[in-house]
Structure formats: C-alpha cells, structure tokens
Write an enzyme that holds these catalytic residues in place. Sequence first.
Site, PDB file in Angstrom:
ATOM      1  N   SER A  49      95.589 -12.649   8.858  1.00  0.00           N
ATOM      2  CA  SER A  49      94.873 -13.808   8.369  1.00  0.00           C
ATOM      3  C   SER A  49      96.055 -14.928   8.760  1.00  0.00           C
ATOM      4  O   SER A  49      97.210 -14.723   8.239  1.00  0.00           O
ATOM      5  CB  SER A  49      94.574 -13.741   7.132  1.00  0.00           C
ATOM      6  N   ALA A  50      95.489 -16.192   8.895  1.00  0.00           N
ATOM      7  CA  ALA A  50      96.256 -17.458   9.254  1.00  0.00           C
ATOM      8  C   ALA A  50      96.400 -17.875   7.969  1.00  0.00           C
ATOM      9  O   ALA A  50      97.339 -18.885   7.521  1.00  0.00           O
ATOM     10  CB  ALA A  50      95.712 -18.379  10.169  1.00  0.00           C
ATOM     11  N   ASP A  76      90.667  -9.802  10.204  1.00  0.00           N
ATOM     12  CA  ASP A  76      90.800 -11.387   9.769  1.00  0.00           C
ATOM     13  C   ASP A  76      90.200 -11.587   8.521  1.00  0.00           C
ATOM     14  O   ASP A  76      89.380 -10.638   8.156  1.00  0.00           O
ATOM     15  CB  ASP A  76      90.045 -12.224  10.841  1.00  0.00           C
ATOM     16  N   LEU A  77      90.484 -12.560   7.761  1.00  0.00           N
ATOM     17  CA  LEU A  77      90.094 -12.778   6.305  1.00  0.00           C
ATOM     18  C   LEU A  77      88.892 -13.800   6.180  1.00  0.00           C
ATOM     19  O   LEU A  77      87.887 -13.301   6.146  1.00  0.00           O
ATOM     20  CB  LEU A  77      91.090 -13.026   5.326  1.00  0.00           C
ATOM     21  N   ASP A  78      89.282 -15.013   6.527  1.00  0.00           N
ATOM     22  CA  ASP A  78      88.192 -15.915   6.309  1.00  0.00           C
ATOM     23  C   ASP A  78      86.837 -16.010   7.167  1.00  0.00           C
ATOM     24  O   ASP A  78      87.285 -15.873   8.463  1.00  0.00           O
ATOM     25  CB  ASP A  78      88.914 -17.362   6.207  1.00  0.00           C
ATOM     26  N   THR A 121      84.889 -17.751   2.926  1.00  0.00           N
ATOM     27  CA  THR A 121      85.719 -18.925   2.457  1.00  0.00           C
ATOM     28  C   THR A 121      85.503 -20.055   3.438  1.00  0.00           C
ATOM     29  O   THR A 121      86.230 -21.149   2.674  1.00  0.00           O
ATOM     30  CB  THR A 121      87.141 -18.499   2.143  1.00  0.00           C
ATOM     31  N   GLU A 167      87.343 -10.511  14.055  1.00  0.00           N
ATOM     32  CA  GLU A 167      87.612 -11.640  13.991  1.00  0.00           C
ATOM     33  C   GLU A 167      86.452 -12.616  14.093  1.00  0.00           C
ATOM     34  O   GLU A 167      85.609 -12.232  14.787  1.00  0.00           O
ATOM     35  CB  GLU A 167      88.600 -12.194  15.155  1.00  0.00           C
ATOM     36  N   ASP A 168      86.335 -13.711  13.356  1.00  0.00           N
ATOM     37  CA  ASP A 168      85.199 -14.694  13.626  1.00  0.00           C
ATOM     38  C   ASP A 168      85.366 -15.963  14.449  1.00  0.00           C
ATOM     39  O   ASP A 168      84.380 -16.748  14.687  1.00  0.00           O
ATOM     40  CB  ASP A 168      84.440 -15.004  12.066  1.00  0.00           C
ATOM     41  N   LYS A 220      88.113 -23.339  12.127  1.00  0.00           N
ATOM     42  CA  LYS A 220      88.232 -21.852  11.822  1.00  0.00           C
ATOM     43  C   LYS A 220      89.406 -21.268  12.390  1.00  0.00           C
ATOM     44  O   LYS A 220      89.402 -21.427  13.976  1.00  0.00           O
ATOM     45  CB  LYS A 220      86.883 -21.331  12.439  1.00  0.00           C
ATOM     46  N   LYS A 256      97.389 -18.349  15.454  1.00  0.00           N
ATOM     47  CA  LYS A 256      96.561 -18.125  16.728  1.00  0.00           C
ATOM     48  C   LYS A 256      96.144 -19.220  17.496  1.00  0.00           C
ATOM     49  O   LYS A 256      95.902 -20.406  16.482  1.00  0.00           O
ATOM     50  CB  LYS A 256      95.209 -17.344  15.683  1.00  0.00           C
TER      51      LYS A 256
HETATM   52  C1  BG6 Z   1      92.115 -19.263   8.394  1.00  0.00           C
HETATM   53  C2  BG6 Z   1      90.837 -20.226   8.425  1.00  0.00           C
HETATM   54  O1  BG6 Z   1      91.747 -18.040   7.976  1.00  0.00           O
HETATM   55  O2  BG6 Z   1      93.303 -19.692   7.474  1.00  0.00           O
HETATM   56  C3  BG6 Z   1      91.162 -21.762   8.424  1.00  0.00           C
HETATM   57  O3  BG6 Z   1      89.913 -20.039   9.316  1.00  0.00           O
HETATM   58  C4  BG6 Z   1      92.506 -21.956   7.547  1.00  0.00           C
HETATM   59  O4  BG6 Z   1      90.065 -22.592   8.304  1.00  0.00           O
HETATM   60  C5  BG6 Z   1      93.601 -21.287   7.619  1.00  0.00           C
HETATM   61  O5  BG6 Z   1      92.755 -23.365   8.002  1.00  0.00           O
HETATM   62  C6  BG6 Z   1      94.815 -21.478   6.688  1.00  0.00           C
HETATM   63  O6  BG6 Z   1      94.270 -21.264   5.477  1.00  0.00           O
HETATM   64  P1  BG6 Z   1      95.063 -21.604   4.136  1.00  0.00           P
HETATM   65  O7  BG6 Z   1      94.487 -20.863   3.100  1.00  0.00           O
HETATM   66  O8  BG6 Z   1      96.552 -21.405   4.362  1.00  0.00           O
HETATM   67  O9  BG6 Z   1      94.998 -23.207   3.935  1.00  0.00           O
HETATM   68 MG    MG Z   2      88.218 -16.280  10.366  1.00  0.00          MG
END
Ligand code: BG6
Ligand code: MG
Length: 218
Positions: free
Chosen positions: A115-116, A10-12, A18, A170-171, A46, A146
Amino acid sequence: MKKEIAFIFDLDGVIVDTAKYHYLAWRNLANALGFDFTEEQNELLKGVSRIQSLEILLSIGKVNLSEEKKQVLLLQKNKEYLEYVNKMTSDEILPGVNDLLNFLEINDIKYALGSASKNAPLILDKVGLLNRFTAIVDGNDVSKAKPDPEVFLIGAKKLGVNPENCVVVEDAIAGIEAANAAKMISIGIGDANVLYEADYVFKDMTAITPDFLKNLMN
Ligand code: BG6
Ligand code: MG
C-alpha cells in the site's frame, strides 16, 4: 503440479473503502482554500502518495503555496482523515475480502500488503486484519510511489516469491501500472474501462471465484 503463487493486496479501495474518508478530508481542505473538489476529480488521487495527492489538489484549485504551508496542510488533512479511521471496525472490510483470505490460507498461499498509505498498519489494526498478512509494505517503506513497482517488488522479496509468481490486487490505475512494471499478474477491482491495463478485472472482491483462483494455481 501446483504453482507457487502469492498475493499482494492494495489496501485502500481493495480491503477497505477508505477512499471515501480520503475524499472527505481532501474536499474540506479544498473548500478551506476556496475551491470545490468533486468525486470525479478524486479519482486522480487514488493510489497516489499523500504529498502527490496534495500537489494534484493544489493544481486543480490553481493554488500556489510554500513548502512550509504544504507541510502544515498535509498534517491537517491527515489529522482529519485519522478521525474517520479511528472509528473504523471490522464491519468496514469490503465484501469478499474475508472469503478470499480464507481461501488463500486454506490453500497455503501467502499474501502481503502493498500500500502507498503510511496509515496502513493502523487501518489493518482497526479492522482486525493486522496479524493475517505475512508481510506488510506501506508508504513508510518506499522511496518511489506507484506506478513505480518498488512497493510490490519489496513485497515479493518479503514473501520469498518470484515477482512473476505474484498476483497483485489493485483498484487504482497507478497500482495496475506498478504491478505490470513488476512483471506480476495484475487484477483490477472496479471498472474494466478504467482498469483496462490489468490482466483481469472484477467489479468487486466478491466476483473473484474459487474456480478463477484454482486456474491461477495450475
Ligand atoms: C493510497 C490511497 O492507498 O494511499 C491514496 O489510494 C492515498 O488516496 C495514499 O493518498 C496515501 O495514504 P496516507 O494514508 O499515507 O495518506
Ligand atoms: Mg487503492
């Protein structure tokens, strides 16, 4: 013999912190709509897609808006979020990440991003990690967010590795659920009481030791 395993990150909240920038931008939006938004409530956002995050925020504030207005607010929130993102440098890579990626590379273990976020390629570029991932799957590539396993299953396919040999880091609760639904090995980063559905939980990325990784490979 060594098992062929691969990692999907996962990224964030795993590679970079972030979540604090998402929070600031969502809080400003909530305040502009006339209600408060706490860090505790931010936990609900999240791992959740951008549109679902807005829906959760609006339900917290008990605000009803037209679809057109929601689209305007999504653009506004992302614009503010990108102001923070555009200032990011490699200093914001979370501790332990580079060591883990180095270990995987030395041991010929492939890794992808799952990542989402639709901003994932930009963020990876800002912190200088874009070219290190064998594959990137982000919010632009999926139709189901997810906890649906789609993002990780696409990642496994791109890596050419069976889902059961993939290790997801993942967090978020939604992310751990997605990894488990994909029948992958799940590693939670954060609080074990929150991420209790994960196969393993570490308090942060520095806590994942070479010994633990070697055990996964054998
Ligand atoms: C996820 C975050 O990685 O990405 C969420 O944990 C976030 O908080 C989602 O809403 C979507 O991100 P973005 O950058 O497309 O707005
Ligand atoms: Mg995350």
